[in-house]
Design an enzyme around this catalytic site. Sequence first.
Site, PDB file in Angstrom:
ATOM      1  N   GLU A  58     -15.015  -4.947   1.232  1.00  0.00           N
ATOM      2  CA  GLU A  58     -15.552  -4.724   0.047  1.00  0.00           C
ATOM      3  C   GLU A  58     -14.811  -5.153  -1.169  1.00  0.00           C
ATOM      4  OE1 GLU A  58     -15.161  -2.232   2.545  1.00  0.00           O
ATOM      5  OE2 GLU A  58     -17.540  -2.091   2.922  1.00  0.00           O
TER       6      GLU A  58
ATOM      7  N   GLU B  40      -5.305  -6.281   4.415  1.00  0.00           N
ATOM      8  CA  GLU B  40      -5.450  -7.403   3.547  1.00  0.00           C
ATOM      9  C   GLU B  40      -6.507  -7.284   2.645  1.00  0.00           C
ATOM     10  OE1 GLU B  40      -3.087 -10.716   4.507  1.00  0.00           O
ATOM     11  OE2 GLU B  40      -2.119 -10.002   6.284  1.00  0.00           O
TER      12      GLU B  40
ATOM     13  N   SER C  12       0.820  -1.043   0.191  1.00  0.00           N
ATOM     14  CA  SER C  12       0.088   0.217   0.153  1.00  0.00           C
ATOM     15  C   SER C  12       0.860   1.171   0.026  1.00  0.00           C
ATOM     16  CB  SER C  12      -0.898  -0.014   1.162  1.00  0.00           C
ATOM     17  OG  SER C  12      -1.738  -1.051   1.130  1.00  0.00           O
ATOM     18  N   GLU C  13       0.189   2.398  -0.406  1.00  0.00           N
ATOM     19  CA  GLU C  13       0.780   3.572  -0.338  1.00  0.00           C
ATOM     20  C   GLU C  13      -0.324   4.701   0.062  1.00  0.00           C
ATOM     21  OE1 GLU C  13       2.661   4.584  -4.239  1.00  0.00           O
ATOM     22  OE2 GLU C  13       3.930   2.546  -4.139  1.00  0.00           O
TER      23      GLU C  13
ATOM     24  N   GLY D 201     -22.949  -4.998  29.150  1.00  0.00           N
ATOM     25  CA  GLY D 201     -23.439  -3.887  29.598  1.00  0.00           C
ATOM     26  C   GLY D 201     -22.635  -2.663  29.881  1.00  0.00           C
ATOM     27  N   GLY D 202     -22.661  -1.844  30.629  1.00  0.00           N
ATOM     28  CA  GLY D 202     -21.942  -0.873  31.107  1.00  0.00           C
ATOM     29  C   GLY D 202     -20.387  -1.342  31.451  1.00  0.00           C
TER      30      GLY D 202
HETATM   31  N1  CAA Z   1      -3.454 -14.551  -8.084  1.00  0.00           N
HETATM   32  C1  CAA Z   1      -2.462 -14.572  -9.276  1.00  0.00           C
HETATM   33  N2  CAA Z   1      -2.854 -13.340 -10.129  1.00  0.00           N
HETATM   34  C2  CAA Z   1      -3.849 -12.626  -9.849  1.00  0.00           C
HETATM   35  C3  CAA Z   1      -4.628 -12.342  -8.590  1.00  0.00           C
HETATM   36  C4  CAA Z   1      -4.436 -13.576  -7.716  1.00  0.00           C
HETATM   37  N3  CAA Z   1      -5.275 -13.707  -6.680  1.00  0.00           N
HETATM   38  N4  CAA Z   1      -5.684 -11.633  -8.770  1.00  0.00           N
HETATM   39  C5  CAA Z   1      -5.362 -10.674  -9.770  1.00  0.00           C
HETATM   40  N5  CAA Z   1      -4.351 -11.465 -10.565  1.00  0.00           N
HETATM   41  C6  CAA Z   1      -3.998 -11.147 -11.764  1.00  0.00           C
HETATM   42  C7  CAA Z   1      -5.020 -11.201 -12.988  1.00  0.00           C
HETATM   43  O1  CAA Z   1      -5.238 -12.331 -13.534  1.00  0.00           O
HETATM   44  C8  CAA Z   1      -4.628 -10.165 -13.871  1.00  0.00           C
HETATM   45  O2  CAA Z   1      -3.978 -10.753 -14.698  1.00  0.00           O
HETATM   46  P1  CAA Z   1      -3.731 -10.895 -16.521  1.00  0.00           P
HETATM   47  O3  CAA Z   1      -4.139  -9.789 -16.779  1.00  0.00           O
HETATM   48  O4  CAA Z   1      -2.744 -11.634 -16.943  1.00  0.00           O
HETATM   49  O5  CAA Z   1      -5.095 -11.912 -16.390  1.00  0.00           O
HETATM   50  C9  CAA Z   1      -3.887  -9.070 -13.240  1.00  0.00           C
HETATM   51  O6  CAA Z   1      -3.471  -9.688 -11.782  1.00  0.00           O
HETATM   52  C10 CAA Z   1      -4.846  -7.735 -12.856  1.00  0.00           C
HETATM   53  O7  CAA Z   1      -5.975  -8.224 -12.295  1.00  0.00           O
HETATM   54  P2  CAA Z   1      -7.157  -7.376 -11.962  1.00  0.00           P
HETATM   55  O8  CAA Z   1      -7.416  -6.748 -13.242  1.00  0.00           O
HETATM   56  O9  CAA Z   1      -8.288  -7.974 -11.276  1.00  0.00           O
HETATM   57  O10 CAA Z   1      -6.695  -6.276 -10.894  1.00  0.00           O
HETATM   58  P3  CAA Z   1      -7.172  -5.086 -10.287  1.00  0.00           P
HETATM   59  O11 CAA Z   1      -6.389  -3.860 -10.600  1.00  0.00           O
HETATM   60  O12 CAA Z   1      -8.531  -4.712 -10.617  1.00  0.00           O
HETATM   61  O13 CAA Z   1      -7.251  -5.387  -8.846  1.00  0.00           O
HETATM   62  C11 CAA Z   1      -7.992  -6.069  -6.964  1.00  0.00           C
HETATM   63  C12 CAA Z   1      -7.904  -6.336  -8.202  1.00  0.00           C
HETATM   64  C13 CAA Z   1      -8.648  -7.616  -6.352  1.00  0.00           C
HETATM   65  C14 CAA Z   1      -9.131  -5.061  -6.525  1.00  0.00           C
HETATM   66  C15 CAA Z   1      -6.717  -5.940  -6.097  1.00  0.00           C
HETATM   67  O14 CAA Z   1      -6.214  -4.570  -6.212  1.00  0.00           O
HETATM   68  C16 CAA Z   1      -6.845  -5.932  -4.427  1.00  0.00           C
HETATM   69  O15 CAA Z   1      -6.607  -7.012  -4.022  1.00  0.00           O
HETATM   70  N6  CAA Z   1      -6.719  -4.924  -3.659  1.00  0.00           N
HETATM   71  C17 CAA Z   1      -6.673  -4.807  -2.353  1.00  0.00           C
HETATM   72  C18 CAA Z   1      -5.001  -4.899  -2.019  1.00  0.00           C
HETATM   73  C19 CAA Z   1      -4.809  -5.535  -0.716  1.00  0.00           C
HETATM   74  O16 CAA Z   1      -5.500  -6.231  -0.347  1.00  0.00           O
HETATM   75  N7  CAA Z   1      -4.084  -4.651   0.044  1.00  0.00           N
HETATM   76  C20 CAA Z   1      -3.804  -4.893   1.410  1.00  0.00           C
HETATM   77  C21 CAA Z   1      -2.215  -4.662   1.648  1.00  0.00           C
HETATM   78  S1  CAA Z   1      -1.294  -5.651   2.744  1.00  0.00           S
HETATM   79  C22 CAA Z   1      -1.864  -4.955   4.349  1.00  0.00           C
HETATM   80  O17 CAA Z   1      -2.915  -4.821   4.401  1.00  0.00           O
HETATM   81  C23 CAA Z   1      -0.702  -4.505   5.300  1.00  0.00           C
HETATM   82  C24 CAA Z   1      -0.294  -5.242   6.338  1.00  0.00           C
HETATM   83  O18 CAA Z   1       0.749  -5.303   6.833  1.00  0.00           O
HETATM   84  C25 CAA Z   1      -1.336  -6.286   7.083  1.00  0.00           C
END
Ligand code: CAA
Length: 379
Positions: A367, A363, A126-127, A339-340
């Site tokens: 949503e 993670e 994340s950023e 409760g309280g």
């Molecule tokens: N495994 C392998 N490949 C995957 C995949 C997976 N689970 N999910 C997607 N891909 C691949 C897709 O197949 C696609 O590749 P191709 O074009 O070759 O088919 C490519 O990745 C792009 O996929 P999407 O078009 O689905 O990508 P998107 O930009 O729409 O994003 C998303 C999908 C599910 C929304 C993703 O961005 C996501 O999971 N977002 C949430 C991020 C997250 O969980 N962040 C948490 C950070 S960690 C943390 O919380 C900190 C900590 O310290 C605990």
Amino acid sequence: MQFELSEEQVLLQKTAREFARKEVAPRAAELDEKHEFPADLVKKMAQMGLMGVAVPDDYGGAGMDTLAYVLAMEEISAACASTGVIMSVNNSLVCDPLLKFGNEAQKREWLVPLASGAKLGCFALSEPQAGSDAAAQKTVAKRDGDDYVINGVKNWITNGAEADVCVLLTMTAPELGYKGITAFILPMDLAGVRVGPKENKLGITASSTTQIFLEDCRVPAKLRLGEEGEGFKVAMSTLDGGRIGIAAQALGIGRAAMEAAIAYGKERETFGKPIVKHQAIEFMLADMATELDAARLLTWRAARLKDAGMRHSTESAMAKLFAAEAANRAAKNGLQIHGGYGYTKDYAAERHYRDAKITEIYEGTSEIQRIVIARSLLK
Ligand code: CAA
């Protein structure tokens, strides 16, 4: 699908439960209050093999599997959710991608100390402006001779203040979007790495969450994890595993909330009987138990699929989504049953309530889990 546990898994569950009850639970309130990293507990967990449960023993781990990891995570998180996430990040977000994408030299140099717990890891995806939209990375790594020079800012880094090593995602070719993302192993003591102050959080306060600033940081090319452009796949498949760990953390928090409510409700009397004998409370407890059991089955299923080497993105998302929401309902009703008193720091109910919330956010928010699940339906 078989849900019978092996003798080895039952033994690990029992050992983790005893350790959690005797050594972790009595410390949880104070660690939470002081926002203190439980260094000694993490050291003991390392000795028990809990920092690299599913890593083969050749590479410093306990040589078990994801289901065993889930069992241990539930126990540790039931005692202290902060200690749970410290363990979860090291296992799921650091050891797992090194095992899957690292070359032999990288595994020897980095996975062995991480899985044995001699070093602690963190994961930086994340950023400030790229959380749910993980592909919208701004951090850039430019090749320069035998190094990459990295500049950018990473956010929400669990273990950021204590980690020795980071699995870092950056853009090597921003014009390619997600196809331009590359993963690196980043030693945290490299010049150009600066860790920000700890975030002041609602819950899981004994685990640190920081920013990482990368300023002309030179990372040797041999520390690239996987190929250039493979980073998004590394990140997403790592999170597929990580979400199982967070589902197990949620199970632990939810179970602790339910157990605390039962204990309190047996003691507390109103209208001439213990409150657990009132139907309003019985119904709440029944719902908690049923939902947590359903969440456990989803979590174990995702773990079994991962252990079978099968794609489990949807099942992990379902497990995390359901377990996180079940834990939040259990924590909310657990507090209500107190409760309280539940609203005071004299009982653990308020900590469970605060700790549960993060499982719906990190993670991948609930949503995002729904997006992953829906996309699998609409393929
Ligand atoms: N495994 C392998 N490949 C995957 C995949 C997976 N689970 N999910 C997607 N891909 C691949 C897709 O197949 C696609 O590749 P191709 O074009 O070759 O088919 C490519 O990745 C792009 O996929 P999407 O078009 O689905 O990508 P998107 O930009 O729409 O994003 C998303 C999908 C599910 C929304 C993703 O961005 C996501 O999971 N977002 C949430 C991020 C997250 O969980 N962040 C948490 C950070 S960690 C943390 O919380 C900190 C900590 O310290 C605990």
